[in-house]
Design a protein around this motif. Sequence first.
Motif, PDB file in Angstrom:
ATOM      1  N   PHE A  43       0.834  -1.194   0.000  1.00 21.28           N
ATOM      2  CA  PHE A  43       0.000   0.000   0.000  1.00 21.28           C
ATOM      3  C   PHE A  43       0.873   1.250   0.000  1.00 21.28           C
TER       4      PHE A  43
ATOM      5  N   VAL B 206      -1.744   0.823  -4.813  1.00 19.01           N
ATOM      6  CA  VAL B 206      -1.195  -0.450  -4.372  1.00 19.01           C
ATOM      7  C   VAL B 206      -0.251  -0.946  -5.454  1.00 19.01           C
TER       8      VAL B 206
ATOM      9  N   LEU C  60      -8.134  -2.177   0.610  1.00 18.12           N
ATOM     10  CA  LEU C  60      -7.071  -3.072   0.140  1.00 18.12           C
ATOM     11  C   LEU C  60      -6.933  -4.279   1.065  1.00 18.12           C
TER      12      LEU C  60
END
Length: 115
Positions: A44, A55, A75
């Motif tokens: 990230f 990402v 994420l």
Amino acid sequence: MVVLALFRWRKGKRKPGTLRKATSNDLAHLEEWASSRRGVEAYFEPRTNVTEATVVLVAHDGEWTRRRVDSLESLQKFGAKRSIPVYEVNRVGYPQRMRDYTRRLKLQRKRDGQA
């Protein structure tokens, strides 16, 4: 006094200075990419003044791809659903295999250009 418009923003286009958000196309790319490679990890990258949060997915051989994401939380859900570990790049850095892969690509492109 006549003012000329140097830039015209069409309907539906972003205004100057706004950042592009993650889209369903970004998510679709990440899903396809992760499902077609093994040993994938997610790194990230937080929002900056220039880009939204992103990402970097890195495969076992160092191949990688980067796309925008909504947040670290989204994420983490993406990773949990697919058994992909999620790391914060500001805490752990990028994996060496990613740098090695990029270096190999640059050398290959250089060789191809000289041939």
